[in-house]
Scaffold this motif. Sequence first.
Motif, PDB file in Angstrom:
ATOM      1  N   VAL A  87     -20.116 -11.330  75.378  1.00 10.06           N
ATOM      2  CA  VAL A  87     -18.974 -10.155  75.056  1.00 10.06           C
ATOM      3  C   VAL A  87     -17.664 -10.642  74.475  1.00 10.06           C
ATOM      4  O   VAL A  87     -16.965  -9.881  73.540  1.00 10.06           O
ATOM      5  CB  VAL A  87     -18.782  -9.280  76.385  1.00 10.06           C
TER       6      VAL A  87
ATOM      7  N   LEU B  80     -15.882  -9.577  70.840  1.00  8.65           N
ATOM      8  CA  LEU B  80     -14.742  -9.063  70.566  1.00  8.65           C
ATOM      9  C   LEU B  80     -13.616 -10.019  69.856  1.00  8.65           C
ATOM     10  O   LEU B  80     -12.934  -9.140  68.995  1.00  8.65           O
ATOM     11  CB  LEU B  80     -14.105  -8.998  72.100  1.00  8.65           C
TER      12      LEU B  80
ATOM     13  N   LEU C  99     -23.391 -13.705  79.629  1.00  6.83           N
ATOM     14  CA  LEU C  99     -22.909 -12.351  79.160  1.00  6.83           C
ATOM     15  C   LEU C  99     -21.524 -12.333  78.922  1.00  6.83           C
ATOM     16  O   LEU C  99     -21.145 -11.676  77.887  1.00  6.83           O
ATOM     17  CB  LEU C  99     -23.378 -11.497  80.302  1.00  6.83           C
ATOM     18  N   PHE C 100     -20.635 -13.029  79.712  1.00  4.02           N
ATOM     19  CA  PHE C 100     -19.313 -12.822  79.439  1.00  4.02           C
ATOM     20  C   PHE C 100     -19.002 -13.492  78.082  1.00  4.02           C
ATOM     21  O   PHE C 100     -18.150 -13.192  77.331  1.00  4.02           O
ATOM     22  CB  PHE C 100     -18.506 -13.604  80.530  1.00  4.02           C
TER      23      PHE C 100
END
Length: 111
Positions: free
Chosen positions: A87, A91, A83-84
């Motif tokens: 994301v 970004l 997930l990190f």
Amino acid sequence: MDAETKNWAIACHALAFAGYVIPFGNLIGPLLVWALKKDSSPYIDQQGRESVNFQITMLIAYLISGILVLVFVGILLLAVCALFNVVMVVLAIIKTADGQDFRYPFAIRFL
């Protein structure tokens, strides 16, 4: 900054998603773009270096989490790492598309 430079810088980040299709594609994709285009622009060099460093860091995190699966903590850590990664890459793509510099948090600067 011209559109071609910006597009190659975006590709350095976006090709990290290749890892969901090709084994180690998250590292190979950004590494190839960075290696081929780093001399054409300092911006591509900087963003490609960031992307490759972050993907190496994530690979290490995945390996550690994979080992920790043996004690059941790793299952949660693998999900958090995935997930990190998604994301942060999204970004990075957004910031790079705006022509801004992006530095990944927690990335070990190998290059």
